[in-house]
Design an enzyme around this catalytic site. Sequence first.
Site, PDB file in Angstrom:
ATOM      1  N   ASP A  12       0.825  -1.218   0.000  1.00 18.28           N
ATOM      2  CA  ASP A  12       0.000   0.000   0.000  1.00 18.28           C
ATOM      3  C   ASP A  12       0.856   1.265   0.000  1.00 18.28           C
ATOM      4  O   ASP A  12       0.400   2.335   0.409  1.00 18.28           O
ATOM      5  CB  ASP A  12      -0.940   0.011   1.199  1.00 18.28           C
ATOM      6  CG  ASP A  12      -0.204   0.001   2.527  1.00 18.28           C
ATOM      7  OD1 ASP A  12       1.008  -0.299   2.521  1.00 18.28           O
ATOM      8  OD2 ASP A  12      -0.832   0.287   3.569  1.00 18.28           O
ATOM      9  N   ASP A  42       7.244  -4.485  14.263  1.00 16.66           N
ATOM     10  CA  ASP A  42       7.767  -3.118  14.164  1.00 16.66           C
ATOM     11  C   ASP A  42       7.998  -2.502  15.541  1.00 16.66           C
ATOM     12  O   ASP A  42       9.023  -1.843  15.777  1.00 16.66           O
ATOM     13  CB  ASP A  42       6.864  -2.236  13.299  1.00 16.66           C
ATOM     14  CG  ASP A  42       5.400  -2.328  13.679  1.00 16.66           C
ATOM     15  OD1 ASP A  42       5.040  -3.190  14.508  1.00 16.66           O
ATOM     16  OD2 ASP A  42       4.599  -1.534  13.154  1.00 16.66           O
TER      17      ASP A  42
END
Length: 541
Positions: free
Chosen positions: A306, A384
């Site tokens: 994306d 992350d």
Amino acid sequence: MMKAFSSLRSLVWCHWTMVRKKGSLILCGAFLFVAWNALLLLFLWGRPPIGRLGEGGGAEPGAGEEWGGGKVKVGGASGLAGEVIRLAEEVESELETQKKLLKQIQTHRELWEQRKELGKRESEDTKDEKNVEEPKKPQQIPAVPISHKIVDDTKTVTEKHEVLMVTPPRLVMKEQEQEQEDKKMAENEEGRTKPSPQIIIPILVIACDRVTVKRSLDKLIQYRPSAELHPIIVSQDCGHADTARVIGSYGSQITHISQPDLADIPVRPDHRKFQGYYKIARHYRWALNQVFNVFAYSTVVIVEDDLEVAPDFFEYFRALYPILRSDPTLWCISAWNDNGRDGLVDPGKADLLYRTDFFPGLGWMLLKEVWAELEPKWPKAFWDDWMRQPEQRKDRSCIRPEVSRTITFGRKGVSLGQFFDQYLRYIKLNTEFVPFTKLDLSYLVREKYDETFENEVYSAPLVKVEELHQGGSLKGSGPFRVQYSSRDSFKVLARNLGVMDDLKSGVPRAGYRGVVSFISRGRRIYLAPPEGWTKYDTSWS
């Protein structure tokens, strides 16, 4: 007679050797040739008559007497002819010897000229080297007077006293080693910031079930300067058929690989809603192992399906790769600025780059060596945030731009649009191509960066946030410094100034040494802790 010839030849050869030393080779050869023939003629002229024995035992032609004591009789005519032939053979032999002698003279003359020319060149080179090195005066040992005589073949010309200046061999070696070390350091410094034209930097696209991956791939292929230097690998999870068809439509322009394990991952009951985060972590681990262990690349840039990239996306990573490789205090390069919203960045400084202690992600470069460190302990989920923990970061930093080189268009995802509507959709994408590979980026190396950064931040005037608002009394374009002293004060000021207020392991987004740099109402602002900051407080998370 032959002994006489041999002695004479030796004498002449010795004389020629002595004369050669004076360098008069041509005259010497001519002199020897004439002298040799004159001596030969004198020798033949002075021989006794042939064919008859004289009173002194000599032979006279036509006498009919015995030759050599009367035992062998020789006819007058035939004896004379035989003697002439024998003398002619001797003359021919001596002429052949003279020919060889002349050839030797010519050969030695050529060698002598070559040595003379070589010595002249060496003398000139030595003189040039001395002229070049004259500013550097080597250490010398005490002068030693040396007396010697200069003589030629016959007499002493003069007597001189010279001073011999000697450079100690160890000093010469040390100077040479120092010069080599200086040269090596200069090459290393240049190598730290000079982009490598041949390094292959693949792009790994993490995909799942978004058919809009086409938008991301179109831009990557459009801006890619070389398919050989930047191969695109699309790793797909989820097994989504429509997305697979979109990826497959690019044919040989990309490489399509599929994560084979599509099964659900067993999780504890309160984490069932986070199943997607577990699958993403599993996919990342598998895909990165493919890149480094199967395709055997040494680095990779990771983007998600994306993300749309900027025109200088590839230029940016190619220029920063040497710094990432050489600076051990760095562990990633990111294309993302968490506070990169329009109005918070300076569009006129698209070439401005920062160090940051916050792991940004969203288009980032990773080295194989760092992956080898992370892979054995890779988390099962929330990879992350795991990267942002002190145990992984180890006080290392990333590079991030002033203006982002990626933007996200994926509101739909496992995060259910968290931050998208409030922040992410407003991130400004760079549109100006910056030739980073032609810029000097050495200022990003920690030794240079820290001192300059801290001087710039803490030399900026300290102001209150109210002075920055519209209608405030503050004049000028900055920079200005706004100070926070606690977790709560940071959050209040960040919200007031429009930057992201969350912290991960005590590190603010886009922060470096606790400082967040951004633009507010056209002024450069540093949201900073008090001077003398030393470390992050993980309890602030």
